[in-house]
Design an enzyme around this catalytic site. Structure first.
Site, PDB file in Angstrom:
ATOM      1  CG  LEU A  74      -2.065  -1.066   1.246  1.00 64.67           C
ATOM      2  CD1 LEU A  74      -2.599  -1.140   2.681  1.00 64.67           C
ATOM      3  CD2 LEU A  74      -3.025  -0.810   0.190  1.00 64.67           C
ATOM      4  CG  ASP A  75      -0.142   4.811  -1.917  1.00 56.71           C
ATOM      5  OD1 ASP A  75      -0.446   5.542  -0.927  1.00 56.71           O
ATOM      6  OD2 ASP A  75      -0.915   4.642  -2.585  1.00 56.71           O
ATOM      7  CD  GLU A  76       5.671   8.053   2.920  1.00 49.34           C
ATOM      8  OE1 GLU A  76       5.782   8.683   4.157  1.00 49.34           O
ATOM      9  OE2 GLU A  76       6.015   8.240   2.065  1.00 49.34           O
ATOM     10  CG  ASP A  77       0.647   9.698   0.745  1.00 43.91           C
ATOM     11  OD1 ASP A  77       0.918  10.097   1.743  1.00 43.91           O
ATOM     12  OD2 ASP A  77       0.861  10.389  -0.078  1.00 43.91           O
ATOM     13  CB  THR A  78      -3.077   3.993   0.786  1.00 43.44           C
ATOM     14  OG1 THR A  78      -3.101   4.822  -0.339  1.00 43.44           O
ATOM     15  CG2 THR A  78      -4.347   3.076   0.954  1.00 43.44           C
TER      16      THR A  78
END
Length: 254
Positions: A117-121
């Site tokens: 999952l990307d850092e902002d998710t």
């Protein structure tokens, strides 16, 4: 159909009677497990077995009851983790930023993340020491449906949600279509949208919403296949139950 005890090639380690192995795994009582065998509801290494005297090797043989795999190796561990925003989907970071390796140390098991999952998710990510399971989840032939809840800018119309499913959007790396999109609510110029899809392209949910003019403000994943995030709070984890693991193995044809 072969019911012989000789169908198992390698019993050298610790051959045990099948009904005892099933009972030890929590399938049912020994007597009930005997009934399951005689009723033809048990398969070992793909072969239906009806002979009560059959012996199996719990370390090597694969057993199914009514089509669902029986989990015999209790050293295999799989956890559901609620990854917070700001945590990297890596096991370490040379810059010392928060990462899933930190959570693995809290879990106290030598486990690794499956996918990213990307850092902002935020949201559900699985961590496991089961290499076979991890390989199957990541294999493009076994793309599990994943569900996300997004807060997006603007008032999303139901027609836009329908377009994402029926027509899809053309991205730089090809056409992307959702399996299902539902506008849950609209408030103060923002929309709460739930999207399900099985494609695994990088940042695909954000890019799909961008493509229809709705920038993602917040994004969380709430399911991976049959596994649900449930009431896990950010940074919390739980070991998957036998029931969840059986459903996951079944979804992956394991």
């Amino acid at each position: 159909m072969n019911n012989s005890k000789d169908i198992f090639k390698d019993e050298a380690t610790s051959p045990q009677r099948l009904h005892k192995v099933l009972a030890h795994a929590g399938v049912a009582s020994r007597r009930a497990c005997e009934d399951l065998i005689t009723q033809g509801r048990v398969r070992v290494n793909g072969e239906t077995v009806t002979m009560l005297g059959t012996r199996v090797n719990p370390d090597k043989d694969t057993i199914h009851v009514d089509g669902l795999r029986v989990l015999l190796d209790d050293t295999r561990k799989t956890f559901a983790v609620n990854k917070p925003v700001g945590v990297l989907s890596t096991m370490s970071d040379p810059q010392g930023r928060p990462n899933l390796g930190d959570l693995a140390r809290v879990i106290g098991q030598r486990v690794y993340h499956i996918g990213r999952l990307d850092e902002d998710t935020s949201g559900l990510i699985l961590m496991t020491n089961d290499g076979e399971l991890a390989h199957r989840i990541m294999h493009p032939g076994y793309e599990l449906t994943k569900t996300y809840v997004a807060t997006v800018a603007g008032r999303m119309k139901p027609s836009v949600a329908k377009h994402l499913v029926e027509e899809g959007v053309e991205l730089d790396d090809g056409l992307a279509k959702a399996d299902d999109v539902v506008v849950k609510s609209v408030h103060q110029g923002r929309s709460l949208v739930q999207m399900s899809l099985h494609m695994g392209k990088n940042r695909i949910v954000r890019r799909m919403f961008d493509a229809v003019g709705h920038r993602v403000l917040q994004l969380a994943r709430i399911t991976v296949g049959p596994i649900h995030l449930g009431d896990l709070q950010h940074g919390e984890f739980r070991e998957l139950s036998d029931s969840e693991l059986k459903k996951l193995y079944h979804a992956l044809d394991l």
